[in-house]
Write an enzyme that holds these catalytic residues in place. Structure first.
Site, short mmCIF file in Angstrom:
data_model
loop_
_atom_site.label_atom_id
_atom_site.label_comp_id
_atom_site.label_asym_id
_atom_site.label_seq_id
_atom_site.Cartn_x
_atom_site.Cartn_y
_atom_site.Cartn_z
CG HIS A 238 -13.26 26.29 -29.46
ND1 HIS A 238 -14.24 26.84 -28.67
CD2 HIS A 238 -13.83 25.23 -30.08
CE1 HIS A 238 -15.35 26.14 -28.79
NE2 HIS A 238 -15.14 25.16 -29.63
O1 RIB Z 1 -13.07 22.93 -26.06
C1 RIB Z 1 -12.39 23.26 -27.26
C2 RIB Z 1 -10.96 22.90 -27.16
O2 RIB Z 1 -10.80 21.49 -27.00
C3 RIB Z 1 -10.16 23.26 -28.43
O3 RIB Z 1 -8.83 23.54 -28.09
C4 RIB Z 1 -10.21 21.98 -29.21
O4 RIB Z 1 -9.11 21.85 -30.11
C5 RIB Z 1 -10.09 20.97 -28.12
O5 RIB Z 1 -8.73 20.82 -27.79
#
Ligand code: RIB
Ligand code: CA
Length: 311
Positions: A238
């Protein structure tokens, strides 16, 4: 080539850690500061994790401690995915340095003033620090060039059926950002779930043999197992994909859209609501929703950036 001044706000967990390792190798960027926020795990851990990962990649970026809890709601964490320590149980040496004296929201505002009209804010955790900066400094949004977040989703959610973790962890702060009048490029689950590595590809990354690549493979194992248990194809990167988007959007698919955050809903609390897939368009359509990525190009770029640690 003039470097892009960037501020990086994170809740270092495992994918934030990979994002920091990627950030370090992106020559297009000048990192002005890094701020930490409670999110994946508690603030003390996200801060220490950030400092330790910056030691791992010998990055001298100043680090500023941010908010220890959301602006309004109760605190949630994602320790089930990132481990209680936030780094998937992988222990790095204790940080060689501490944080700067200023609070994150003050330092971020000062940076925005110093780089007025140029600073790009990249936020990959709950948006609490951004919300607090907006609350304290009314001219803050007008000083930013743009904002890139990992957060939200046009469709679905990973923490509730309607909401993605970063938004769900502090919907009120997120709502303030989307209402602030500065363009937000939302790297949400629509794209980031496609920016994944399979188990074999993650193994191959670790096999490139640098300390940074071996750490990346090791710290992502827990989160990989979690995603595979959900019958997903691999580990979604992500935060690294949001950082790579901030530098070069050519491998991504992006649409202008209206986006706002639900803060009153019981079932939809924390949902990023967009008119992207609605025939009911709303104004202003002042944000960008990133909906796709060329995964092969993303993977190749990731490996190329990690290869730079061989030098
Ligand atoms: O949903 C994924 C996000 O939430 C990413 O940034 C992960 O590190 C958490 O913070
Ligand atoms: Ca994060």
């Amino acid at each position: 080539m003039k470097k892009i001044p960037v501020w990086f706000d994170c809740d270092t967990g495992v994918d934030d850690a990979i994002a920091l390792l990627v950030l370090r190798q992106l020559d297009e960027l000048e990192v002005i500061g890094v701020s930490t926020v409670a999110g994946n795990v508690e603030l003390e851990k996200t801060t220490e994790n950030t400092l330790r990962v910056l030691d791992l990649c010998k990055a001298p970026y100043p680090v500023y401690r941010g908010a220890s809890r959301p602006m309004v709601r109760d605190q949630i964490t994602a320790a089930a995915v990132h481990g209680e320590d936030g780094l998937g149980g992988i222990v790095l040496p204790p940080a060689s340095r501490g944080v700067e004296a200023a609070a994150a929201w003050d330092a971020l505002y000062q940076a925005a003033r110093a780089y007025a009209g140029e600073l790009v804010l990249v936020a990959v955790g709950p948006l609490t620090n951004v919300g607090l900066t907006l609350t304290k400094y009314k001219d803050f949004p007008g000083l930013l060039k743009r904002v890139v977040i990992m957060g939200g989703a046009a469709v679905g959610g990973n923490t509730s059926p309607a909401a993605e973790f970063n938004i769900f962890a502090d919907p009120e702060a997120a709502a303030m950002l989307f209402d602030a009048g500065v363009q937000v490029a939302m790297c949400g689950l629509d794209m980031t779930m496609k920016a994944y590595l399979t188990a074999e590809e993650l193994d191959a990354l670790g096999d490139t043999g640098t300390r940074q690549a071996r750490f990346a493979r090791a710290c992502l194992q827990r989160a990989l197992a979690y995603e595979l248990s959900l019958k997903l194809p691999g580990i979604s990167l992500h935060d690294p994909s949001a950082v790579m988007y901030a530098v070069d959007d050519s491998m991504f698919k992006t649409h202008p859209a209206w986006v706002r955050v639900e803060t009153k809903g019981k079932i939809t609390y924390g949902k990023t609501v967009t008119d992207l897939y609605s025939d009911k368009k709303k104004e202003p359509r002042d944000h960008l929703v990133v909906v796709d990525v060329d995964r092969e190009a993303f993977k190749a770029r990731l490996f190329e950036l990690f290869d730079r640690y061989r030098a």
